[in-house]
Design a protein around this motif. Sequence first.
Motif, PDB file in Angstrom:
ATOM      1  N   PRO A 171      93.809  -8.196  16.159  1.00  0.00           N
ATOM      2  CA  PRO A 171      93.212  -9.481  15.775  1.00  0.00           C
ATOM      3  C   PRO A 171      91.697  -9.364  15.573  1.00  0.00           C
ATOM      4  O   PRO A 171      91.002  -8.834  16.426  1.00  0.00           O
ATOM      5  CB  PRO A 171      93.549 -10.406  16.950  1.00  0.00           C
ATOM      6  CG  PRO A 171      93.997  -9.509  18.061  1.00  0.00           C
ATOM      7  CD  PRO A 171      94.496  -8.241  17.440  1.00  0.00           C
ATOM      8  N   GLY A 172      91.228  -9.838  14.428  1.00  0.00           N
ATOM      9  CA  GLY A 172      89.791  -9.860  14.165  1.00  0.00           C
ATOM     10  C   GLY A 172      89.248  -8.587  13.553  1.00  0.00           C
ATOM     11  O   GLY A 172      88.106  -8.553  13.086  1.00  0.00           O
ATOM     12  N   PHE A 173      90.044  -7.508  13.536  1.00  0.00           N
ATOM     13  CA  PHE A 173      89.533  -6.258  12.965  1.00  0.00           C
ATOM     14  C   PHE A 173      90.697  -5.512  12.313  1.00  0.00           C
ATOM     15  O   PHE A 173      91.452  -6.104  11.565  1.00  0.00           O
ATOM     16  CB  PHE A 173      88.845  -5.428  14.055  1.00  0.00           C
ATOM     17  CG  PHE A 173      87.732  -4.556  13.539  1.00  0.00           C
ATOM     18  CD1 PHE A 173      86.581  -5.107  13.008  1.00  0.00           C
ATOM     19  CD2 PHE A 173      87.821  -3.166  13.588  1.00  0.00           C
ATOM     20  CE1 PHE A 173      85.556  -4.316  12.515  1.00  0.00           C
ATOM     21  CE2 PHE A 173      86.794  -2.356  13.112  1.00  0.00           C
ATOM     22  CZ  PHE A 173      85.662  -2.938  12.576  1.00  0.00           C
ATOM     23  N   PHE A 174      90.872  -4.226  12.591  1.00  0.00           N
ATOM     24  CA  PHE A 174      92.006  -3.505  11.992  1.00  0.00           C
ATOM     25  C   PHE A 174      92.422  -2.342  12.882  1.00  0.00           C
ATOM     26  O   PHE A 174      91.700  -1.961  13.818  1.00  0.00           O
ATOM     27  CB  PHE A 174      91.663  -3.018  10.570  1.00  0.00           C
ATOM     28  CG  PHE A 174      90.456  -2.114  10.469  1.00  0.00           C
ATOM     29  CD1 PHE A 174      90.542  -0.763  10.758  1.00  0.00           C
ATOM     30  CD2 PHE A 174      89.224  -2.621  10.060  1.00  0.00           C
ATOM     31  CE1 PHE A 174      89.437   0.076  10.658  1.00  0.00           C
ATOM     32  CE2 PHE A 174      88.105  -1.800   9.949  1.00  0.00           C
ATOM     33  CZ  PHE A 174      88.224  -0.441  10.249  1.00  0.00           C
ATOM     34  N   ALA A 175      93.584  -1.800  12.561  1.00  0.00           N
ATOM     35  CA  ALA A 175      94.064  -0.589  13.249  1.00  0.00           C
ATOM     36  C   ALA A 175      94.038   0.550  12.240  1.00  0.00           C
ATOM     37  O   ALA A 175      93.938   0.311  11.035  1.00  0.00           O
ATOM     38  CB  ALA A 175      95.488  -0.815  13.758  1.00  0.00           C
ATOM     39  N   TRP A 176      94.113   1.794  12.731  1.00  0.00           N
ATOM     40  CA  TRP A 176      93.989   2.928  11.814  1.00  0.00           C
ATOM     41  C   TRP A 176      94.819   4.118  12.279  1.00  0.00           C
ATOM     42  O   TRP A 176      95.190   4.220  13.458  1.00  0.00           O
ATOM     43  CB  TRP A 176      92.516   3.365  11.706  1.00  0.00           C
ATOM     44  CG  TRP A 176      91.913   3.799  13.013  1.00  0.00           C
ATOM     45  CD1 TRP A 176      91.998   5.034  13.594  1.00  0.00           C
ATOM     46  CD2 TRP A 176      91.125   3.005  13.917  1.00  0.00           C
ATOM     47  NE1 TRP A 176      91.319   5.056  14.800  1.00  0.00           N
ATOM     48  CE2 TRP A 176      90.773   3.823  15.016  1.00  0.00           C
ATOM     49  CE3 TRP A 176      90.676   1.675  13.903  1.00  0.00           C
ATOM     50  CZ2 TRP A 176      90.013   3.364  16.091  1.00  0.00           C
ATOM     51  CZ3 TRP A 176      89.906   1.218  14.982  1.00  0.00           C
ATOM     52  CH2 TRP A 176      89.598   2.066  16.046  1.00  0.00           C
ATOM     53  N   ALA A 177      95.089   5.008  11.314  1.00  0.00           N
ATOM     54  CA  ALA A 177      95.598   6.347  11.637  1.00  0.00           C
ATOM     55  C   ALA A 177      94.769   7.301  10.785  1.00  0.00           C
ATOM     56  O   ALA A 177      94.775   7.215   9.557  1.00  0.00           O
ATOM     57  CB  ALA A 177      97.075   6.465  11.302  1.00  0.00           C
ATOM     58  N   VAL A 178      94.004   8.142  11.456  1.00  0.00           N
ATOM     59  CA  VAL A 178      93.095   9.059  10.764  1.00  0.00           C
ATOM     60  C   VAL A 178      93.576  10.485  11.036  1.00  0.00           C
ATOM     61  O   VAL A 178      93.593  10.927  12.194  1.00  0.00           O
ATOM     62  CB  VAL A 178      91.632   8.837  11.254  1.00  0.00           C
ATOM     63  CG1 VAL A 178      90.715   9.942  10.749  1.00  0.00           C
ATOM     64  CG2 VAL A 178      91.130   7.481  10.785  1.00  0.00           C
ATOM     65  N   PRO A 179      93.996  11.198   9.987  1.00  0.00           N
ATOM     66  CA  PRO A 179      94.585  12.527  10.221  1.00  0.00           C
ATOM     67  C   PRO A 179      93.538  13.569  10.596  1.00  0.00           C
ATOM     68  O   PRO A 179      92.462  13.617  10.002  1.00  0.00           O
ATOM     69  CB  PRO A 179      95.185  12.876   8.845  1.00  0.00           C
ATOM     70  CG  PRO A 179      94.378  12.107   7.859  1.00  0.00           C
ATOM     71  CD  PRO A 179      93.933  10.850   8.553  1.00  0.00           C
ATOM     72  N   PHE A 220      95.572  -0.561   8.919  1.00  0.00           N
ATOM     73  CA  PHE A 220      96.627  -1.567   9.113  1.00  0.00           C
ATOM     74  C   PHE A 220      95.984  -2.902   9.490  1.00  0.00           C
ATOM     75  O   PHE A 220      95.257  -2.976  10.492  1.00  0.00           O
ATOM     76  CB  PHE A 220      97.573  -1.121  10.234  1.00  0.00           C
ATOM     77  CG  PHE A 220      98.139   0.261   9.998  1.00  0.00           C
ATOM     78  CD1 PHE A 220      99.154   0.468   9.070  1.00  0.00           C
ATOM     79  CD2 PHE A 220      97.637   1.359  10.684  1.00  0.00           C
ATOM     80  CE1 PHE A 220      99.659   1.739   8.845  1.00  0.00           C
ATOM     81  CE2 PHE A 220      98.137   2.640  10.468  1.00  0.00           C
ATOM     82  CZ  PHE A 220      99.154   2.832   9.542  1.00  0.00           C
ATOM     83  N   LEU A 221      96.251  -3.923   8.686  1.00  0.00           N
ATOM     84  CA  LEU A 221      95.696  -5.250   8.972  1.00  0.00           C
ATOM     85  C   LEU A 221      96.766  -6.109   9.625  1.00  0.00           C
ATOM     86  O   LEU A 221      97.960  -5.900   9.375  1.00  0.00           O
ATOM     87  CB  LEU A 221      95.251  -5.921   7.674  1.00  0.00           C
ATOM     88  CG  LEU A 221      94.235  -5.157   6.809  1.00  0.00           C
ATOM     89  CD1 LEU A 221      93.993  -5.894   5.501  1.00  0.00           C
ATOM     90  CD2 LEU A 221      92.924  -4.976   7.565  1.00  0.00           C
ATOM     91  N   GLY A 222      96.328  -7.075  10.406  1.00  0.00           N
ATOM     92  CA  GLY A 222      97.310  -8.017  10.975  1.00  0.00           C
ATOM     93  C   GLY A 222      96.920  -8.431  12.381  1.00  0.00           C
ATOM     94  O   GLY A 222      96.493  -7.606  13.184  1.00  0.00           O
ATOM     95  N   ASN A 223      97.081  -9.740  12.629  1.00  0.00           N
ATOM     96  CA  ASN A 223      96.626 -10.285  13.914  1.00  0.00           C
ATOM     97  C   ASN A 223      97.523  -9.916  15.083  1.00  0.00           C
ATOM     98  O   ASN A 223      97.119 -10.035  16.235  1.00  0.00           O
ATOM     99  CB  ASN A 223      96.474 -11.801  13.798  1.00  0.00           C
ATOM    100  CG  ASN A 223      95.302 -12.137  12.889  1.00  0.00           C
ATOM    101  OD1 ASN A 223      94.179 -11.746  13.177  1.00  0.00           O
ATOM    102  ND2 ASN A 223      95.563 -12.790  11.774  1.00  0.00           N
ATOM    103  N   ARG A 224      98.724  -9.458  14.793  1.00  0.00           N
ATOM    104  CA  ARG A 224      99.624  -9.061  15.881  1.00  0.00           C
ATOM    105  C   ARG A 224      99.156  -7.737  16.510  1.00  0.00           C
ATOM    106  O   ARG A 224      99.338  -7.501  17.693  1.00  0.00           O
ATOM    107  CB  ARG A 224     101.032  -8.913  15.306  1.00  0.00           C
ATOM    108  CG  ARG A 224     102.057  -8.629  16.331  1.00  0.00           C
ATOM    109  CD  ARG A 224     103.445  -8.951  15.803  1.00  0.00           C
ATOM    110  NE  ARG A 224     104.440  -8.175  16.517  1.00  0.00           N
ATOM    111  CZ  ARG A 224     104.679  -8.271  17.816  1.00  0.00           C
ATOM    112  NH1 ARG A 224     104.010  -9.148  18.536  1.00  0.00           N
ATOM    113  NH2 ARG A 224     105.577  -7.510  18.395  1.00  0.00           N
TER     114      ARG A 224
END
Length: 398
Positions: free
Chosen positions: A197-205, A190-194
């Motif tokens: 910021p500066g990197f990314f979020a993830w969901a890894v099953p 998941f990308l987005g500064n909210r």
Amino acid sequence: MKYDVVVVGAGPIGAIAARKSAEDGSRTLIIEEHRSIGSPVQCTGLISREALRESGLKPETSFIYQRIRGANVYSPSGRSIRVDGGRTRAYVIDRKIFDRTLVTRALDAGSEIMLSTRATALTNTEDGAVLTVEHGGIRENITAKVVIGADGAKSNISRLCGLGRVKRTLTCIQIEGQYETCDPGFVEIFLGNRFAPGFFAWAVPTTETIARIGLCTEPEKTPPHEHLRRLLREHPIVSKRYKGSCTSLTLGSIPIGALRETSADGVLIAGDAAGQVKPTTGGGIYPGAICAKIAGRVAARGDPRRESLREYDRMWQERIGRELKIGMQIHNAIGKLSDERLDEFIHLLSDEKIMTLVREYGEMDHPSILFGKIASHLKKRDLFIFTGRLLKDLIRSR
Ligand SMILES: Cc1cc2nc3c(=O)[nH]c(=O)nc-3n(C[C@H](O)[C@H](O)[C@H](O)COP(=O)(O)OP(=O)(O)OC[C@H]3O[C@@H](n4cnc5c(N)ncnc54)[C@H](O)[C@@H]3O)c2cc1C
């Protein structure tokens, strides 16, 4: 106590370095400050096939939870692209069992280990180094021809030998919890500064109903748990799939930007301690494993002089130095994009020709090859417009 090589830290990188050094005939000792190997876990446990191979392990069922074919990448506005590698490209692993397997291999090769033992001081001698350790309240000295500092992101050994610490770190937070995984063969980015910021979020099953959900950011004022709260509660996709439970919480930092020098008299630094981490993904096992094997081999030669140990710097730079540098450029460029530009960037990538390139060249460990191919295939007009908008953003932000 006297050894040829002492490895500080029984993480994956220390274990691989120790195995290599023992295989090359050196009397090798690993020291680890914790009572058991592999905990606390500070990792998502997503490693590529190449990382596993570089670690010297086969895809053993004992530590593999999930086989990963690709990723669904979501832009800030929810636009998504599906990157399908077509076959297993990576694994989701149990880091504790993985680390223990690596340490067992090092012991099988002849290394010894001391747990609950913390390195507290380091002195140089003509014959190598003297490491002061504390074990059950008792202090003792261990002499070694070469000490390998594989003591992680907050390395004491690199500081004690005068090489300093890696300056730049990403702040990370992750939970493991119930999550409605659409397809367990795919990770979600998941990308987005909210949210990150500066990197990314993830969901890894890890299974069809459990995932590791987390994010990394450049260090900033908003605390990481606030970003995580937002991600879990407010992200349009994550908030629907996350079911509200949490079986573990991990906070950690990822050092990026390798140390300029990783050898000193009687000392080599490897893994997170040396910043040998991919700045594009935060993955440290692939580059660290490559460097650990070189460190183990160079240390086992038994020559503690810096001139001789510099061979380690030269060899690892030759193998992965360029990839890490380009990775840092990509990280810096993408990390600065506004949400609007991230959306456009994902739109540019969604072109069918580009997706074919991603399938063909999209190895997690070599983003520079993929980015080179993408740049040469992007339509000149699109690239021109995108760059023009970036320049405008830059001018406005000054
Ligand atoms: C949230 C998060 C998610 C991540 N996800 C991934 C991923 O999916 N894939 C990937 O490849 N990488 C990932 N990483 C990075 C990866 O975890 C590291 O790159 C990897 O653990 C580095 O291994 P290491 O052996 O260098 O250091 P570590 O694993 O940190 O091991 C260092 C060891 O040294 C010991 N130690 C420290 N100081 C001393 C001392 N003075 N004396 C004795 N022992 C000492 C510590 O106890 C520890 O056991 C992630 C990191 C974080 C924070």
